[in-house]
Design an enzyme around this catalytic site. Structure first.
Site, PDB file in Angstrom:
ATOM      1  N   HIS A   1      27.783 -26.923 -33.665  1.00 44.39           N
ATOM      2  CA  HIS A   1      27.440 -28.021 -34.572  1.00 44.39           C
ATOM      3  C   HIS A   1      26.537 -27.511 -35.701  1.00 44.39           C
ATOM      4  O   HIS A   1      26.811 -27.747 -36.891  1.00 44.39           O
ATOM      5  CB  HIS A   1      26.733 -29.137 -33.805  1.00 44.39           C
ATOM      6  N   GLU A   2      25.480 -26.831 -35.313  1.00 45.65           N
ATOM      7  CA  GLU A   2      24.544 -26.329 -36.319  1.00 45.65           C
ATOM      8  C   GLU A   2      25.162 -25.215 -37.158  1.00 45.65           C
ATOM      9  O   GLU A   2      24.833 -25.063 -38.335  1.00 45.65           O
ATOM     10  CB  GLU A   2      23.258 -25.823 -35.637  1.00 45.65           C
TER      11      GLU A   2
ATOM     12  N   HIS B   1      26.846 -26.738 -40.207  1.00 43.28           N
ATOM     13  CA  HIS B   1      25.888 -26.997 -41.299  1.00 43.28           C
ATOM     14  C   HIS B   1      25.497 -25.691 -41.989  1.00 43.28           C
ATOM     15  O   HIS B   1      25.471 -25.600 -43.218  1.00 43.28           O
ATOM     16  CB  HIS B   1      24.614 -27.651 -40.746  1.00 43.28           C
TER      17      HIS B   1
END
Length: 670
Positions: A35-36, A39
């Site tokens: 997920h990170e 980003h």
């Protein structure tokens, strides 16, 4: 040699547990990491300065710096974050700071579409990785629970609709079913009735409309999944495959892990429904059970002789309560019985004083095919109850096949299709029984029962069984359920709190097996005490392309389920008590890791999709909240007001922290 072998088994078990914990930690870490990473990767692509990439929140355990970015592992493992120049959830003023906006590498200096790409990248990455987790799981082969009914809970909607053990549910609301979870899902998210299609064990097709029960924390219809014919193989070598104190624990030769039932007294057994029906129908008999043994030749059948499990009683005959529910199309339904009727006489005999209400399942089962006259007391509007004479013709259904395993579950008479509560008021005390010796008399009102472990016996020997207690009042009349718990714990002492003639008394009793019963005529349980595995089937993709297709479908269904769950929470159809937090997630992840890599991958895929959907909710602090502000900026061409942004961010923080505390409370205390 034996000690050495035991030590090796224990060592292997501990090593397996450590390995499972490591797998879970790595898996959960990967979900957060990807997920990170989404980003981070898009931020770098858009030339935004990333100051920190952290797995976890709070104080940093360990970190290192590579280039301009600090990479950190933090103490609180409930997520992670990417800290960019000009974007900090803890300090929302950075988003509106003119000074920071002048730096061309700050997040706030980038065009709206790039910032949208950065914010949505984490969610997109979770969707992609979730799909890949699912695909790899299906390529390995996923064990799922088929839509075969193990039991219908008496009094619940599915039971009333006539669903039987062994029924195969093929369609729900016109859509083909793939696993037992489809039944749970359709019940929980239903807006009205559910249309179920299936096949009875005799091959007859059926179609019923069922209205889910909405009195609990979520709508449900009361179906339990089926077990298989195989005895489990436990990871822990100390786990027994039979329940202590039961006939199965004394069987000759002993049952072994991995044994699979194939015959009863030489006749083939094809499924669990048939096995449980045979055990119930011949509950008082000693049986020869044929099993195939793990490691032996497939044609070799080991015959094991297993006796019966007599009921342990206190010698108390209780009052019968009104009929709670009636199965559609059952003998009771055809005879004109109604919910609310109280059976007072059968064959001219008083129920409660001549016939024990707890033995009604056996009484009617023994009269299958015969016309049995009964008398019921039926309530009348504004008048005294009327006495109604009826005739019923019971079916050939074994007694106690549907046992009351849940609190407040009524006792069912399967041969009639009725379910009623047994009221904890004594009408008769058997002479010489534990209750008689303790001085309990007729017309005593039981207030509480405690079923306690035997003194001097380690609780570990009973493998998961603990002390249980029930309190009885006008709403809780579940004596049948308490009575069943006594059978699950054979020989455990019982403490009764009761009132009699205005006085509160206590008595400690040890349940007995009535010695006055003739051999072979004992009142016996429908089970023998053998543990069986849940019925499973494997769904496996034959190619990676098929696996990806199944992964896409599973991702879509998972996202839909999460949306329906959220909708049901907001509408009140599902209680917040059904929510789970990080502790439960970790526990479930550990449990599924015991089932192999495919089950863990499946769980991680669901967790990834869950994280994606929840993160994109329009709540400040979450990615969805940021996207709302970006949409506002894109439409109005103006940045959000700093005070509004700060207030919304702090409200979002309070909400998320409050939710975290709430689910942690549910995990730990409920």
């Amino acid at each position: 040699m034996e000690v050495m072998l035991t030590s090796l088994l224990i060592g292997a078990t501990l090593l397996g547990k450590v390995t499972n914990i490591a797998m879970v930690a790595i898996g959960l870490g990967l979900v957060i990491f990807f997920h990170e990473l989404g980003h981070f990767a898009v931020a770098k692509w858009c030339d935004v300065k990333v100051e920190r990439f952290s797995i976890g929140f709070g104080p940093i355990i360990k970190s290192f710096k590579h280039g301009e970015t600090e990479y950190a592992l933090s103490w609180i493992p409930f997520g992670g974050y990417v800290k960019m120049l000009g974007q900090d959830d803890v300090d929302p003023s950075q988003l509106t700071s003119e000074e920071i906006a002048l730096d061309p590498r700050s997040y706030s200096a980038k065009p709206v579409y790039q910032r949208m790409g950065i914010i949505s990248a984490g969610v997109i990455m979770n969707i992609i990785t979730g799909m890949l987790f699912f695909a790899f799981a299906f390529r390995l082969g996923v064990a799922s629970t088929p839509c075969v009914v193990g039991a219908a809970i008496p009094g619940m909607p599915a039971w009333e609709a006539g669903i039987q053990p062994g029924d195969v549910i093929t369609k729900i609301n016109g859509e083909k079913t793939n696993s037992f979870m489809d039944i749970i899902r359709s019940s929980a998210f239903s807006d009205g009735d559910i249309k179920m299609e299936g096949i009875h064990p005799n091959g007859e097709k059926f179609e019923v409309d069922i209205t889910p029960d909405r009195t609990g924390t979520r709508p449900q219809i009361g179906l339990l999944q089926s077990q298989s014919l195989q005895i489990p193989v436990y990871e822990d070598p100390g786990m027994s495959v039979t329940a202590k104190g039961t006939a199965a624990s004394k069987a000759e030769p002993a049952y072994q892990p991995g044994d699979t039932f194939v015959t009863i007294d030489g006749k083939p057994v094809e499924n669990y429904a048939q096995l449980q029906r045979l055990f119930a129908a011949r509950s008082s008999e000693t049986l020869k059970t044929g099993v195939t043994r793990k490691g032996a030749s497939e044609s070799e059948v080991v015959e094991i002789t297993v006796g019966n499990n007599p009921f342990h009683t206190l010698g108390l005959w209780m009052d019968i309560g009104p009929i709670e529910s009636i199965q559609k199309g059952s003998p009771a339904d055809r005879a004109g019985l109604k919910a609310g009727d109280k059976i007072t006489h059968i064959d001219g005999q008083d129920v409660g004083k001549v016939i024990n209400p707890l033995r009604l399942p056996n009484y009617f089962s023994s009269r299958a095919g015969e016309t049995v006259p009964i008398v019921v007391s039926r309530a009348q509007d504004g008048a005294q109850p009327a006495e109604v004479n009826l005739n019923v013709v019971p079916l050939d259904n074994p007694a106690w096949l549907e046992h009351p395993i849940f609190s407040n579950t009524p006792l069912s008479v399967g041969s009639l299709g009725i379910a009623f509560h047994v009221i904890p008021t004594t009408l008769k005390v058997e002479e010489g029984s534990p209750a008689h010796k303790a001085g309990i008399e007729a017309d005593a009102h039981i207030k509480k029962i405690r079923i306690m472990p035997p003194e001097g016996e380690p609780l570990s020997e009973w493998q998961g069984l603990e002390e249980v207690s029930y309190e009885f009042d006008d709403k809780n009349m579940n004596w049948a359920n308490a009575f069943w718990e006594m059978q699950v714990r054979p020989g455990w002492p019982v403490e009764l709190t009761y009132s009699h003639k205005g006085q509160i008394k206590q008595a400690k009793l040890t349940p007995w097996v009535n010695p006055n019963q003739e051999e072979g005529q004992q009142w016996s349980l429908p089970v023998r005490g053998i543990k069986l595995q849940t019925l499973r089937e494997t769904q496996q993709a034959q190619s990676m392309g098929q696996a990806l297709g199944m992964g896409v479908q599973y991702t879509t269904n998972s996202a839909k389920d999460i949306y329906l769950t959220l909708r049901s929470l907001f509408t009140g159809r599902v209680s917040p008590l059904e929510l789970s937090g990080p502790v439960t997630i970790a526990k479930v992840a550990y449990e599924v890791s015991n089932d192999g890599y495919s089950q863990l991958l499946l769980f991680l895929g669901f967790l990834s999709v869950n994280l994606a959907v929840l993160n994109f909710l329009p709540i400040p602090v979450l990615d969805g909240g940021h996207m709302v502000f970006l949409c506002w900026e894109g439409i109005t061409r103006k940045r959000p007001n700093e005070q509004v942004l700060a207030a919304a961010t702090y409200v979002g923080m309070i909400f998320v922290l409050g939710l975290m505390i709430f689910v942690l409370y549910l995990d730990i205390f409920l």
